[in-house]
Design a protein around this motif. Structure first.
Motif, PDB file in Angstrom:
ATOM      1  N   ASN A 119     -16.446  55.328 -24.204  1.00 28.00           N
ATOM      2  CA  ASN A 119     -15.125  54.710 -24.388  1.00 28.00           C
ATOM      3  C   ASN A 119     -14.911  54.333 -25.857  1.00 28.00           C
ATOM      4  N   PRO A 120     -14.845  55.308 -26.747  1.00 25.96           N
ATOM      5  CA  PRO A 120     -14.765  54.966 -28.171  1.00 25.96           C
ATOM      6  C   PRO A 120     -13.492  54.209 -28.547  1.00 25.96           C
ATOM      7  N   TRP A 121     -12.353  54.582 -27.986  1.00 26.86           N
ATOM      8  CA  TRP A 121     -11.112  53.903 -28.359  1.00 26.86           C
ATOM      9  C   TRP A 121     -11.067  52.482 -27.832  1.00 26.86           C
ATOM     10  N   THR A 122     -11.591  52.273 -26.650  1.00 24.84           N
ATOM     11  CA  THR A 122     -11.655  50.911 -26.112  1.00 24.84           C
ATOM     12  C   THR A 122     -12.564  50.054 -26.990  1.00 24.84           C
ATOM     13  N   SER A 123     -13.682  50.632 -27.397  1.00 26.98           N
ATOM     14  CA  SER A 123     -14.629  49.902 -28.252  1.00 26.98           C
ATOM     15  C   SER A 123     -13.994  49.549 -29.595  1.00 26.98           C
ATOM     16  N   ILE A 124     -13.226  50.486 -30.154  1.00 29.62           N
ATOM     17  CA  ILE A 124     -12.543  50.227 -31.427  1.00 29.62           C
ATOM     18  C   ILE A 124     -11.519  49.110 -31.234  1.00 29.62           C
ATOM     19  N   ASP A 154     -29.102  50.090 -24.409  1.00 30.46           N
ATOM     20  CA  ASP A 154     -28.761  51.450 -23.975  1.00 30.46           C
ATOM     21  C   ASP A 154     -27.414  51.480 -23.250  1.00 30.46           C
ATOM     22  N   ALA A 155     -27.179  50.496 -22.373  1.00 35.95           N
ATOM     23  CA  ALA A 155     -25.916  50.433 -21.625  1.00 35.95           C
ATOM     24  C   ALA A 155     -24.741  50.239 -22.578  1.00 35.95           C
ATOM     25  N   CYS A 156     -24.916  49.389 -23.571  1.00 38.67           N
ATOM     26  CA  CYS A 156     -23.856  49.149 -24.559  1.00 38.67           C
ATOM     27  C   CYS A 156     -23.595  50.424 -25.362  1.00 38.67           C
TER      28      CYS A 156
END
Length: 110
Positions: free
Chosen positions: A88-93, A79-81
Motif C-alpha cells: 500500500n505505497p500510496w496509503t503509506s505516503i 516484516d509486517a510493516c
C-alpha cells in the motif's frame, strides 16, 4: 503496547535487584557458615548452594528464552510493516504526510 514497555523494564530491573540481593544474602550465609563443622549447618549450606545454582541456571535460560521471543516478535512486526508499505505505497505516503503535517503544526505552535 508502548505503555507496557516502561513498566516491563521497571519490573525487570526490580527483579534483577531482588535477585542480586538474594544472591548476596545466600552467599554471605554460605561464607559465614563455612567454618562451622556441624553437620546440619553443612547440609543447609550445601542445599543453599545447590538451590542458588539451580535458580541462576533457570533464570538465565528463561531470560534467554524471553529475549528470543521478544526479538522474534519485533522482527515479525517489522516484516509486517514492510509488507504493508510495499503493498500500500500510496496509503503509506498519505499516512506519512499526515503525521508530518501534525508534527509541523505542533512545532509551529511553540
Amino acid at each position: 503496547m508502548a505503555n507496557r514497555a516502561p513498566h516491563t523494564h521497571e519490573s525487570t530491573q526490580q527483579l534483577k535487584e531482588d535477585l542480586h540481593h538474594l544472591t548476596q544474602t545466600i552467599e554471605e550465609l554460605v561464607n559465614a557458615t563455612a567454618d562451622d563443622s556441624r553437620s546440619n549447618i553443612k547440609e543447609l549450606r550445601d542445599r543453599a548452594e545447590k538451590r542458588l545454582k539451580e535458580t541462576r541456571d533457570r533464570l538465565e535460560s528463561r531470560g534467554e528464552r524471553l529475549y528470543g521471543e521478544a526479538r522474534d516478535s519485533v522482527e515479525h512486526q517489522v516484516d509486517a510493516c514492510d509488507r504493508y508499505v510495499h503493498d500500500n505505497p500510496w496509503t503509506s505516503i498519505g499516512i506519512g504526510a499526515a503525521v508530518g503535517v501534525v508534527v509541523g503544526m505542533l512545532i509551529g505552535r511553540r
